[in-house]
Enzyme design. Structure first.
Site, PDB file in Angstrom:
ATOM      1  N   THR A 131       0.832  -1.206   0.000  1.00 53.48           N
ATOM      2  CA  THR A 131       0.000   0.000   0.000  1.00 53.48           C
ATOM      3  C   THR A 131       0.868   1.259   0.000  1.00 53.48           C
ATOM      4  O   THR A 131       2.012   1.226   0.461  1.00 53.48           O
ATOM      5  CB  THR A 131      -0.886  -0.007   1.269  1.00 53.48           C
ATOM      6  OG1 THR A 131      -1.412   1.297   1.486  1.00 53.48           O
ATOM      7  CG2 THR A 131      -0.099  -0.379   2.523  1.00 53.48           C
ATOM      8  N   ASP A 132       0.305   2.360  -0.473  1.00 54.12           N
ATOM      9  CA  ASP A 132       1.037   3.632  -0.403  1.00 54.12           C
ATOM     10  C   ASP A 132       1.155   4.145   1.037  1.00 54.12           C
ATOM     11  O   ASP A 132       1.952   5.033   1.325  1.00 54.12           O
ATOM     12  CB  ASP A 132       0.374   4.698  -1.298  1.00 54.12           C
ATOM     13  CG  ASP A 132      -1.076   5.002  -0.943  1.00 54.12           C
ATOM     14  OD1 ASP A 132      -1.643   4.346  -0.039  1.00 54.12           O
ATOM     15  OD2 ASP A 132      -1.661   5.903  -1.584  1.00 54.12           O
ATOM     16  N   TYR A 156      -1.713  -0.350  11.037  1.00 51.43           N
ATOM     17  CA  TYR A 156      -1.871  -1.054   9.750  1.00 51.43           C
ATOM     18  C   TYR A 156      -0.662  -0.819   8.852  1.00 51.43           C
ATOM     19  O   TYR A 156      -0.036  -1.764   8.360  1.00 51.43           O
ATOM     20  CB  TYR A 156      -3.153  -0.586   9.049  1.00 51.43           C
ATOM     21  CG  TYR A 156      -3.204  -0.946   7.566  1.00 51.43           C
ATOM     22  CD1 TYR A 156      -3.261  -2.278   7.149  1.00 51.43           C
ATOM     23  CD2 TYR A 156      -3.190   0.045   6.580  1.00 51.43           C
ATOM     24  CE1 TYR A 156      -3.294  -2.619   5.794  1.00 51.43           C
ATOM     25  CE2 TYR A 156      -3.221  -0.285   5.229  1.00 51.43           C
ATOM     26  CZ  TYR A 156      -3.274  -1.617   4.843  1.00 51.43           C
ATOM     27  OH  TYR A 156      -3.306  -1.939   3.499  1.00 51.43           O
ATOM     28  N   LYS A 160       2.268  -3.400   7.389  1.00 52.87           N
ATOM     29  CA  LYS A 160       2.528  -3.615   5.952  1.00 52.87           C
ATOM     30  C   LYS A 160       3.989  -3.249   5.632  1.00 52.87           C
ATOM     31  O   LYS A 160       4.656  -3.946   4.867  1.00 52.87           O
ATOM     32  CB  LYS A 160       1.572  -2.777   5.093  1.00 52.87           C
ATOM     33  CG  LYS A 160       0.127  -3.226   5.103  1.00 52.87           C
ATOM     34  CD  LYS A 160      -0.090  -4.617   4.503  1.00 52.87           C
ATOM     35  CE  LYS A 160       0.119  -4.652   3.011  1.00 52.87           C
ATOM     36  NZ  LYS A 160      -0.245  -5.985   2.443  1.00 52.87           N
TER      37      LYS A 160
HETATM   38  P1  NAD Z   1      -9.653  -7.341   2.319  1.00 55.33           P
HETATM   39  O1  NAD Z   1      -9.663  -7.071   3.780  1.00 55.33           O
HETATM   40  O2  NAD Z   1     -10.868  -7.081   1.507  1.00 55.33           O
HETATM   41  O3  NAD Z   1      -9.274  -8.888   2.066  1.00 55.33           O
HETATM   42  C1  NAD Z   1      -8.254  -9.526   2.769  1.00 55.33           C
HETATM   43  C2  NAD Z   1      -8.412 -11.031   2.533  1.00 55.33           C
HETATM   44  O4  NAD Z   1      -7.358 -11.702   3.242  1.00 55.33           O
HETATM   45  C3  NAD Z   1      -9.734 -11.610   3.052  1.00 55.33           C
HETATM   46  O5  NAD Z   1     -10.290 -12.475   2.077  1.00 55.33           O
HETATM   47  C4  NAD Z   1      -9.322 -12.370   4.296  1.00 55.33           C
HETATM   48  O6  NAD Z   1     -10.167 -13.487   4.552  1.00 55.33           O
HETATM   49  C5  NAD Z   1      -7.909 -12.804   3.954  1.00 55.33           C
HETATM   50  N1  NAD Z   1      -7.101 -13.035   5.152  1.00 55.33           N
HETATM   51  C6  NAD Z   1      -6.954 -12.199   6.217  1.00 55.33           C
HETATM   52  N2  NAD Z   1      -6.162 -12.771   7.141  1.00 55.33           N
HETATM   53  C7  NAD Z   1      -5.768 -13.977   6.634  1.00 55.33           C
HETATM   54  C8  NAD Z   1      -4.946 -15.035   7.124  1.00 55.33           C
HETATM   55  N3  NAD Z   1      -4.366 -14.956   8.325  1.00 55.33           N
HETATM   56  N4  NAD Z   1      -4.773 -16.115   6.337  1.00 55.33           N
HETATM   57  C9  NAD Z   1      -5.371 -16.209   5.121  1.00 55.33           C
HETATM   58  N5  NAD Z   1      -6.180 -15.254   4.635  1.00 55.33           N
HETATM   59  C10 NAD Z   1      -6.375 -14.159   5.378  1.00 55.33           C
HETATM   60  O7  NAD Z   1      -8.382  -6.555   1.767  1.00 55.33           O
HETATM   61  P2  NAD Z   1      -8.175  -5.787   0.376  1.00 55.33           P
HETATM   62  O8  NAD Z   1      -8.669  -4.420   0.515  1.00 55.33           O
HETATM   63  O9  NAD Z   1      -8.649  -6.650  -0.725  1.00 55.33           O
HETATM   64  O10 NAD Z   1      -6.581  -5.722   0.355  1.00 55.33           O
HETATM   65  C11 NAD Z   1      -5.822  -6.797  -0.197  1.00 55.33           C
HETATM   66  C12 NAD Z   1      -4.341  -6.462  -0.106  1.00 55.33           C
HETATM   67  O11 NAD Z   1      -4.086  -5.268  -0.828  1.00 55.33           O
HETATM   68  C13 NAD Z   1      -3.850  -6.218   1.318  1.00 55.33           C
HETATM   69  O12 NAD Z   1      -2.570  -6.778   1.440  1.00 55.33           O
HETATM   70  C14 NAD Z   1      -3.813  -4.707   1.438  1.00 55.33           C
HETATM   71  O13 NAD Z   1      -2.820  -4.298   2.353  1.00 55.33           O
HETATM   72  C15 NAD Z   1      -3.447  -4.313   0.015  1.00 55.33           C
HETATM   73  N6  NAD Z   1      -3.927  -2.974  -0.408  1.00 55.33           N
HETATM   74  C16 NAD Z   1      -5.229  -2.615  -0.237  1.00 55.33           C
HETATM   75  C17 NAD Z   1      -5.650  -1.370  -0.694  1.00 55.33           C
HETATM   76  C18 NAD Z   1      -7.106  -0.937  -0.570  1.00 55.33           C
HETATM   77  O14 NAD Z   1      -7.430   0.207  -0.888  1.00 55.33           O
HETATM   78  N7  NAD Z   1      -8.017  -1.797  -0.160  1.00 55.33           N
HETATM   79  C19 NAD Z   1      -4.757  -0.503  -1.310  1.00 55.33           C
HETATM   80  C20 NAD Z   1      -3.419  -0.912  -1.475  1.00 55.33           C
HETATM   81  C21 NAD Z   1      -3.024  -2.158  -1.021  1.00 55.33           C
END
Ligand code: NAD
Ligand code: TYD
Length: 348
Positions: A131-132, A156, A160
């Site tokens: 993430t940023d 958070y 990360k």
């Molecule tokens: P989300 O919370 O919607 O989904 C996370 C998924 O990970 C869920 O399906 C959950 O069941 C699974 N999970 C959580 N803990 C787990 C574990 N211990 N073992 C196995 N599975 C597990 O998250 P998202 O928004 O889809 O983000 C996905 C990734 O992208 C993350 O790594 C996040 O840091 C990164 N990210 C998100 C954003 C955003 O805007 N949402 C932006 C940049 C990066």
């Protein structure tokens, strides 16, 4: 099978779009969606993939070393795209340890499983989705570039950042072939309604208050989730090994402006009197340590890999609102916990 790719967190918001893109675009790859299905993971997000021969689901927690090892062996995993995480800043403020466990320990477990199974790094890739927010907070000027020093400010983003450091340390120490991309805020279908945009759509529809933290002046840079998935596909296939790519839409909005836009669009779509949904806006206590502004400079991925967003914010937000209005059952299931029934019905 040309590749056997383990995608973690595939039942979540971004992960489900990545899994769908890879399963449909690469029929000769085996795609394994590994997810332990927390409150944020929902297999209904991928119901359209059930029965596809190259799609597999494995209900495993990345903290479970033994189960991880078995998945690598059973599916002869060649590559990892790692999205599984605890992802909501507000939850990290109330329960930081849960973020350390999944985001830090879980990532290190996964790195260990990959290193042990692959033995030699050649021919394999560990791609970390980040993430940023690891770069910290900007004031009114400037952008995050790939060389911006990490300066995480929430539990958070600290978790990360720590996991990104471990990925780089494994590349440096053990020669693991890695990639990291740092993306700005995503929006789109299937986002859990605790994040700003789906929360507001849900609450406007149900005439509930729209909680705006502080004065609503914080700025986020928003990207449509399907454009993020396309960028991940490009970085995975064309990115230079051990490099970092920033992904963002050059699309900055103050929170209050987004909330007002959603009110306006939903007034139109729901046939309400113009201005009526804005009455739901409620300014509430600010988030502790609230980062002021995030803004990504996405020039590197544009110049090196030719990526740019395919939809404008107006198009993306329109699609998003329509999706939430047309998928009331999905919203009902994830907010009531009933999505677990889907898993039980299909996987026993
Ligand atoms: P989300 O919370 O919607 O989904 C996370 C998924 O990970 C869920 O399906 C959950 O069941 C699974 N999970 C959580 N803990 C787990 C574990 N211990 N073992 C196995 N599975 C597990 O998250 P998202 O928004 O889809 O983000 C996905 C990734 O992208 C993350 O790594 C996040 O840091 C990164 N990210 C998100 C954003 C955003 O805007 N949402 C932006 C940049 C990066
Ligand atoms: P969020 O969607 O939680 O993403 P992040 O914190 O990772 O950027 O929040 C986006 C912005 O909206 C952030 O500045 C916090 C703010 N916000 C509110 O004002 N009210 C809310 O109810 C939520 C969830 C977020």
């Amino acid at each position: 099978m040309k590749k056997s790719i383990l995608i973690t967190g595939g039942a979540g918001f971004i992960g489900s779009h990545v899994v769908r893109l890879f399963v449909n675009k690469y029929p000769d790859y085996r795609i394994i969606n590994l997810d332990c299905l927390t409150y944020a993971g929902n297999l209904e997000n991928l119901s359209d993939l059930e029965g596809k021969g190259n799609y597999h689901f494995s209900k495993v927690d990345i903290l479970d070393e033994v189960a991880l090892k078995k998945v690598f062996n059973d599916y002869q995993v060649t590559d990892v795209i790692h999205l599984a995480a605890e992802s909501h800043v507000d939850r990290s403020i109330t329960d930081p340890l849960a973020f350390v466990k999944t985001n830090v320990l879980g990532t290190v477990n996964l790195l260990n499983a990959a290193r042990e199974y692959w033995q030699v790094p050649e021919g394999h890739l560990f791609y970390q989705i980040s993430t940023d927010e690891v770069y910290g907070s900007l004031d009114d000027g400037g952008y995050f570039v790939e060389s911006t020093p990490y300066d995480p400010k929430s539990p958070y983003s600290a978790s990360k950042a720590s996991s990104d450091h471990f990925v780089r340390a494994y590349a440096n120490t053990y020669g693991l072939r890695t990639l990291i991309s740092n993306c700005s805020n995503n929006y789109g279908p299937n986002q859990f309604p605790e994040k700003l945009i789906p929360l507001c759509i849900h609450n406007i529809k149900n005439n509930k208050p729209l909680p705006v933290y502080g004065k609503g002046e914080n700025v986020r840079d928003w990207l449509f989730v399907e454009d993020h998935a396309v960028a991940i596909d490009l970085v995975f296939h064309k990115g230079q090994i051990n490099q970092t790519y920033n992904i963002g839409g050059f699309n900055e909005w103050q929170n209050i402006a987004i909330v007002k836009l959603l009110c306006k669009l939903l007034d139109q779509k729901l046939g309400r009197k113009p201005g009526s949904s804005e009455e739901l806006i409620t300014f509430v206590k600010d988030r502790a340590g609230h980062d002021l502004r995030y803004a990504i400079d996405a020039e590197k991925i544009n110049k090196e890999l030719g990526w740019k967003p395919s939809v404008t914010f107006e198009q993306g937000i329109d699609k998003t609102i329509d999706w939430y209005l047309e998928n009331e059952a999905w919203l009902e299931n994830v907010t009531s916990g009933d999505y677990q029934k889907y898993y039980q019905k299909h996987y026993g």
